[in-house]
Write an enzyme that holds these catalytic residues in place. Structure first.
Site, PDB file in Angstrom:
ATOM      1  N   SER A  85       5.345  -0.918 -26.785  1.00 30.92           N
ATOM      2  CA  SER A  85       6.340  -1.345 -26.031  1.00 30.92           C
ATOM      3  C   SER A  85       7.524  -1.618 -26.810  1.00 30.92           C
ATOM      4  O   SER A  85       8.574  -0.923 -26.335  1.00 30.92           O
ATOM      5  CB  SER A  85       5.875  -3.028 -25.540  1.00 30.92           C
ATOM      6  N   LYS A  92       1.782  -3.269 -21.475  1.00 29.40           N
ATOM      7  CA  LYS A  92       2.591  -2.434 -20.213  1.00 29.40           C
ATOM      8  C   LYS A  92       3.488  -3.479 -19.723  1.00 29.40           C
ATOM      9  O   LYS A  92       4.423  -3.053 -19.015  1.00 29.40           O
ATOM     10  CB  LYS A  92       1.278  -1.863 -19.543  1.00 29.40           C
ATOM     11  N   SER A 131      -7.792  12.826 -19.888  1.00 29.40           N
ATOM     12  CA  SER A 131      -7.089  13.286 -21.127  1.00 29.40           C
ATOM     13  C   SER A 131      -8.092  13.135 -22.372  1.00 29.40           C
ATOM     14  O   SER A 131      -8.914  12.134 -22.048  1.00 29.40           O
ATOM     15  CB  SER A 131      -5.949  12.640 -21.472  1.00 29.40           C
TER      16      SER A 131
END
Length: 401
Positions: free
Chosen positions: A246, A289, A321
């Site tokens: 963040s 998040k 991924s």
């Protein structure tokens, strides 16, 4: 070790062992420039654990608009068609994404499998010049793989050319300036031979090399205790997740904003765990998040008023991924999405790249401070329709998959 791991860099050591792929196009291409001297060939290979981004499942799925650049199928995946090859004498129909003359810096590219790479590729297809920042311990493997052509197949654009990366910079976005770097990092073998890799130093290097940029992308996350429930997360683990996932975005904007041309765009990657419970996505990453999304709104105001820069974040559905595999249940989340999302289909990193290209373009000139969901609509669902309870009482159409 306190270090920011690119969200696309799970076990990229595997890339070094992969067989080289032949270039799709036989004509010559500019060699990728190295942003730092290569470490000695006999340097110790990093452990897969250190190269794992264990924090960012970052559910990714596509924002497909009729006004995005044309696409074609390539190996069953969506490939953005570059708009830079169209003749000036031939008018282009629709509203193409044209980023010719723009320069982008993408922080968090360390392999050819993740979101950062996909965004770089879509921006390049639209005509932008690409600069990337790679986590320092992963840089040697990444640059070596690029130079040996191991990513050539992944670099192919729709017109047959290869995506060019003008320069690769070493970057560890956990540290704002050299004064913030602890002695154990300075003397670490993983950082030996590299200089000017803190956020402030990278911004200064980009300014010295290119003067300015137009697009800034934050594709970084790391949660050292992501596999732990929140109640079992340590204070250090929690704060480390917020710092890497963040505050690193706040830091990037702080130092890169003076380099950004008015009208530019900044984009980050977030996760639906910011507002919904996702068991297994722990270690404080849900809070990280949520902070990233809140900061996106505040930064949109501050960057918009002071520098005329738009700030948005993409929240996407599950993608298989290398980084997401570190969480341990990505296949389960993909199956859940296929069963419950309004659009029942697999998603590709390229589709998130296309969404980012749209947000970076003049077509999104009035969009800022937004969380853009690119997840086949999964975020809109209040219940899982694949539950046996609902199957007994509801007749819901479902694709076979």
């Amino acid at each position: 070790m306190a270090a920011t791991t690119a969200s696309s860099s799970l076990q990229i050591a595997a890339a070094a062992a992969a067989a080289s792929t032949r270039p799709f196009s036989s004509h010559n291409h500019r060699v990728v420039k190295a942003g730092a001297a290569f470490r000695a060939a006999n340097s110790k290979t990093l452990s897969w654990t250190k190269l794992t981004s264990a924090s960012n499942v970052s559910f990714f799925e596509p924002l497909r608009h009729s006004f995005t650049s044309p696409t074609i199928k390539f190996n069953n995946k969506i490939v953005t068609k570059a708009m830079t090859e169209s003749s000036e004498d031939t008018p282009t129909s629709g509203l193409p994404i044209d980023l010719k003359g723009k320069r982008a810096f993408i922080a968090g590219v360390a392999d050819d499998n993740g979101f950062g790479w996909a965004i770089a590729k879509s921006l390049a297809a639209a005509g932008a010049e690409i600069l990337v920042g790679t986590w320092v311990p992963a840089l040697n493997i990444f640059e070596t793989s690029l130079q040996r052509g191991k990513f050539n197949e992944s670099r192919v654009l729709a017109d047959g050319s290869l995506m060019e990366i003008t320069k690769v910079y070493p970057l560890d976005a956990v540290f704002d300036s050299p004064d913030d770097v602890p002695e154990e990092i300075k003397t670490s073998r993983c950082y030996a031979g590299y200089t000017n890799w803190t956020v402030q130093e990278v911004a200064e290097s980009v300014k010295k090399d290119f003067g300015s940029i137009d697009i800034l992308v934050h594709s970084l996350a790391n949660g050292p205790e992501v596999s732990k429930p929140l109640l079992e997360t340590s204070r250090n683990g929690y704060l480390a997740a917020l710092s890497a996932s963040s505050y690193s975005y706040v830091s990037l904007l702080k130092y890169f904003l003076p380099l950004m041309n008015p009208g530019g765009s900044s984009i980050s990657l977030t996760h639906v765990a910011s507002e919904q419970i996702i068991p297994g996505y722990g270690g404080g990453m849900n809070s990280a998040k949520a902070a990233l999304e809140s900061d996106t709104r505040v930064l949109a105001f501050e960057a918009g008023r002071k520098h005329k820069i738009r700030v948005n974040t993409i929240s996407a559905g599950p993608l298989r991924s290398r980084a997401a595999k570190a969480i341990g249940f990505i296949d389960t989340m993909i199956k859940y999405s296929l069963a419950n999302a309004p659009l029942q289909k697999e998603l590709y990193a390229e589709e998130v790249g296309n969404a980012a290209a749209f947000l970076a373009s003049p077509l999104a000139s009035a969009i800022t401070g937004a969380v853009i969901f690119v997840d086949n609509g999964l975020n809109a669902m209040g219940v899982g329709v694949d539950s046996p309870t609902f199957k007994k009482v509801l007749n819901i159409s479902s694709d076979k998959h």
